[in-house]
Design a protein around this motif. Structure first.
Motif, PDB file in Angstrom:
ATOM      1  N   CYS A  78       1.570  -0.501   1.828  1.00 53.49           N
ATOM      2  CA  CYS A  78       0.373  -0.830   2.611  1.00 53.49           C
ATOM      3  C   CYS A  78       0.726  -1.059   4.067  1.00 53.49           C
ATOM      4  O   CYS A  78       1.884  -1.241   4.433  1.00 53.49           O
ATOM      5  CB  CYS A  78      -0.339  -2.046   2.030  1.00 53.49           C
ATOM      6  SG  CYS A  78       0.520  -3.603   2.273  1.00 53.49           S
ATOM      7  N   ARG A  79      -0.314  -1.045   4.876  1.00 53.41           N
ATOM      8  CA  ARG A  79      -0.209  -1.330   6.301  1.00 53.41           C
ATOM      9  C   ARG A  79      -1.194  -2.463   6.602  1.00 53.41           C
ATOM     10  O   ARG A  79      -2.345  -2.418   6.189  1.00 53.41           O
ATOM     11  CB  ARG A  79      -0.584  -0.097   7.114  1.00 53.41           C
ATOM     12  CG  ARG A  79      -0.782  -0.394   8.592  1.00 53.41           C
ATOM     13  CD  ARG A  79      -0.975   0.852   9.374  1.00 53.41           C
ATOM     14  NE  ARG A  79       0.380   1.410   9.513  1.00 53.41           N
ATOM     15  CZ  ARG A  79       0.632   2.657   9.831  1.00 53.41           C
ATOM     16  NH1 ARG A  79      -0.350   3.494  10.010  1.00 53.41           N
ATOM     17  NH2 ARG A  79       1.868   3.079   9.959  1.00 53.41           N
ATOM     18  N   PHE A  80      -0.687  -3.467   7.312  1.00 49.99           N
ATOM     19  CA  PHE A  80      -1.556  -4.560   7.735  1.00 49.99           C
ATOM     20  C   PHE A  80      -2.237  -4.136   9.024  1.00 49.99           C
ATOM     21  O   PHE A  80      -1.590  -3.696   9.966  1.00 49.99           O
ATOM     22  CB  PHE A  80      -0.746  -5.839   7.938  1.00 49.99           C
ATOM     23  CG  PHE A  80      -0.049  -6.284   6.684  1.00 49.99           C
ATOM     24  CD1 PHE A  80      -0.766  -6.839   5.639  1.00 49.99           C
ATOM     25  CD2 PHE A  80       1.316  -6.120   6.531  1.00 49.99           C
ATOM     26  CE1 PHE A  80      -0.136  -7.231   4.464  1.00 49.99           C
ATOM     27  CE2 PHE A  80       1.964  -6.508   5.375  1.00 49.99           C
ATOM     28  CZ  PHE A  80       1.224  -7.072   4.337  1.00 49.99           C
ATOM     29  N   GLN A  81      -3.560  -4.266   9.068  1.00 52.76           N
ATOM     30  CA  GLN A  81      -4.322  -3.791  10.216  1.00 52.76           C
ATOM     31  C   GLN A  81      -4.821  -4.906  11.115  1.00 52.76           C
ATOM     32  O   GLN A  81      -5.156  -4.656  12.270  1.00 52.76           O
ATOM     33  CB  GLN A  81      -5.499  -2.954   9.722  1.00 52.76           C
ATOM     34  CG  GLN A  81      -5.027  -1.716   8.987  1.00 52.76           C
ATOM     35  CD  GLN A  81      -6.155  -1.011   8.290  1.00 52.76           C
ATOM     36  OE1 GLN A  81      -6.547  -1.392   7.197  1.00 52.76           O
ATOM     37  NE2 GLN A  81      -6.673   0.015   8.931  1.00 52.76           N
ATOM     38  N   VAL A 103      -3.957   5.414  -6.206  1.00 54.20           N
ATOM     39  CA  VAL A 103      -5.169   4.623  -5.957  1.00 54.20           C
ATOM     40  C   VAL A 103      -5.122   4.169  -4.501  1.00 54.20           C
ATOM     41  O   VAL A 103      -4.141   3.573  -4.057  1.00 54.20           O
ATOM     42  CB  VAL A 103      -5.221   3.388  -6.897  1.00 54.20           C
ATOM     43  CG1 VAL A 103      -6.379   2.480  -6.537  1.00 54.20           C
ATOM     44  CG2 VAL A 103      -5.300   3.823  -8.350  1.00 54.20           C
ATOM     45  N   ARG A 104      -6.175   4.478  -3.758  1.00 54.14           N
ATOM     46  CA  ARG A 104      -6.280   3.991  -2.385  1.00 54.14           C
ATOM     47  C   ARG A 104      -6.737   2.539  -2.417  1.00 54.14           C
ATOM     48  O   ARG A 104      -7.605   2.176  -3.200  1.00 54.14           O
ATOM     49  CB  ARG A 104      -7.280   4.819  -1.592  1.00 54.14           C
ATOM     50  CG  ARG A 104      -6.743   6.153  -1.116  1.00 54.14           C
ATOM     51  CD  ARG A 104      -7.632   6.693  -0.007  1.00 54.14           C
ATOM     52  NE  ARG A 104      -7.950   8.074   0.067  1.00 54.14           N
ATOM     53  CZ  ARG A 104      -8.345   8.913  -0.886  1.00 54.14           C
ATOM     54  NH1 ARG A 104      -8.482   8.506  -2.093  1.00 54.14           N
ATOM     55  NH2 ARG A 104      -8.617  10.171  -0.636  1.00 54.14           N
ATOM     56  N   VAL A 105      -6.159   1.740  -1.535  1.00 54.73           N
ATOM     57  CA  VAL A 105      -6.451   0.313  -1.460  1.00 54.73           C
ATOM     58  C   VAL A 105      -6.953   0.010  -0.056  1.00 54.73           C
ATOM     59  O   VAL A 105      -6.324   0.413   0.930  1.00 54.73           O
ATOM     60  CB  VAL A 105      -5.170  -0.508  -1.745  1.00 54.73           C
ATOM     61  CG1 VAL A 105      -5.454  -1.998  -1.668  1.00 54.73           C
ATOM     62  CG2 VAL A 105      -4.556  -0.122  -3.090  1.00 54.73           C
ATOM     63  N   GLU A 106      -8.095  -0.666   0.024  1.00 53.56           N
ATOM     64  CA  GLU A 106      -8.637  -1.038   1.333  1.00 53.56           C
ATOM     65  C   GLU A 106      -9.162  -2.465   1.248  1.00 53.56           C
ATOM     66  O   GLU A 106     -10.012  -2.780   0.411  1.00 53.56           O
ATOM     67  CB  GLU A 106      -9.778  -0.107   1.731  1.00 53.56           C
ATOM     68  CG  GLU A 106     -10.374  -0.439   3.086  1.00 53.56           C
ATOM     69  CD  GLU A 106     -11.548   0.461   3.418  1.00 53.56           C
ATOM     70  OE1 GLU A 106     -12.700  -0.035   3.409  1.00 53.56           O
ATOM     71  OE2 GLU A 106     -11.298   1.652   3.669  1.00 53.56           O
ATOM     72  N   ALA A 107      -8.634  -3.341   2.121  1.00 57.22           N
ATOM     73  CA  ALA A 107      -9.074  -4.739   2.144  1.00 57.22           C
ATOM     74  C   ALA A 107      -9.791  -5.031   3.451  1.00 57.22           C
ATOM     75  O   ALA A 107      -9.412  -4.519   4.513  1.00 57.22           O
ATOM     76  CB  ALA A 107      -7.876  -5.669   1.982  1.00 57.22           C
ATOM     77  N   VAL A 118      -1.695   2.618  -0.490  1.00 63.62           N
ATOM     78  CA  VAL A 118      -1.776   3.447  -1.692  1.00 63.62           C
ATOM     79  C   VAL A 118      -0.879   2.836  -2.756  1.00 63.62           C
ATOM     80  O   VAL A 118       0.269   2.465  -2.480  1.00 63.62           O
ATOM     81  CB  VAL A 118      -1.319   4.897  -1.405  1.00 63.62           C
ATOM     82  CG1 VAL A 118      -1.283   5.720  -2.679  1.00 63.62           C
ATOM     83  CG2 VAL A 118      -2.224   5.552  -0.368  1.00 63.62           C
ATOM     84  N   ALA A 119      -1.423   2.740  -3.951  1.00 64.45           N
ATOM     85  CA  ALA A 119      -0.658   2.288  -5.118  1.00 64.45           C
ATOM     86  C   ALA A 119      -0.543   3.450  -6.090  1.00 64.45           C
ATOM     87  O   ALA A 119      -1.413   4.328  -6.131  1.00 64.45           O
ATOM     88  CB  ALA A 119      -1.362   1.117  -5.790  1.00 64.45           C
ATOM     89  N   VAL A 120       0.521   3.443  -6.861  1.00 62.02           N
ATOM     90  CA  VAL A 120       0.694   4.424  -7.931  1.00 62.02           C
ATOM     91  C   VAL A 120       0.703   3.655  -9.239  1.00 62.02           C
ATOM     92  O   VAL A 120       1.542   2.775  -9.446  1.00 62.02           O
ATOM     93  CB  VAL A 120       1.986   5.246  -7.753  1.00 62.02           C
ATOM     94  CG1 VAL A 120       2.197   6.171  -8.942  1.00 62.02           C
ATOM     95  CG2 VAL A 120       1.926   6.046  -6.455  1.00 62.02           C
TER      96      VAL A 120
END
Length: 134
Positions: A78-81, A103-107, A118-120
């Motif tokens: 992940c990348r912290f935005q 799986v795309r992850v967006e917080a 992205v998680a696998v």
């Protein structure tokens, strides 16, 4: 071979004492996580959560989800935005990525993106003694 379904959305609100507690166990005592005055002086809206706390929370959720569907969390990048604050809900959405296992992850927090990645999630491997032949 099966497929691990996309997880349901995750929403949680880290309590105000999380930065202090996480600093104690991680030994990361950076002042921006513990001191309002320091955080303010460097332009932050308050003490911020440790990025690794958030990463660990989301990764644990993903791992438990995968395990509950007979799979496992193989990776999570992940990348912290933006800085994340205690005391405000963090909402995480998941959607299928470019492959059956990704799986795309967006917080988001307070309607702004704070983390993406992205998680696998891989299905369980057949046991050594089993056969897929029918």
């Amino acid at each position: 071979m099966g497929e691990v379904p996309v997880p349901a959305p995750l929403v949680w609100e880290p309590a105000a004492d999380v930065p202090r507690d996480y600093a104690r166990v991680s030994r990361d005592h950076s002042a921006v996580h513990l001191d309002e005055a320091v955080a303010s002086r460097v332009g932050l809206p308050g003490v911020i959560l440790h990025g690794m706390y958030v990463y660990g929370y989301v990764a644990t959720y993903l791992g438990r989800h995968a395990d509950g569907h007979g799979g496992r969390l193989a990776s999570f990048e992940c990348r912290f935005q933006a800085p994340m604050l205690p005391g405000a809900p963090i909402r995480v959405r998941f959607e299928r990525g470019d492959s059956r296992e990704s799986v795309r992850v967006e917080a988001r927090q307070s309607d702004r993106p704070v983390l993406s990645g992205v998680a696998v999630l891989t299905p369980a491997l057949p046991s050594a003694g089993s056969s897929d032949a029918s």
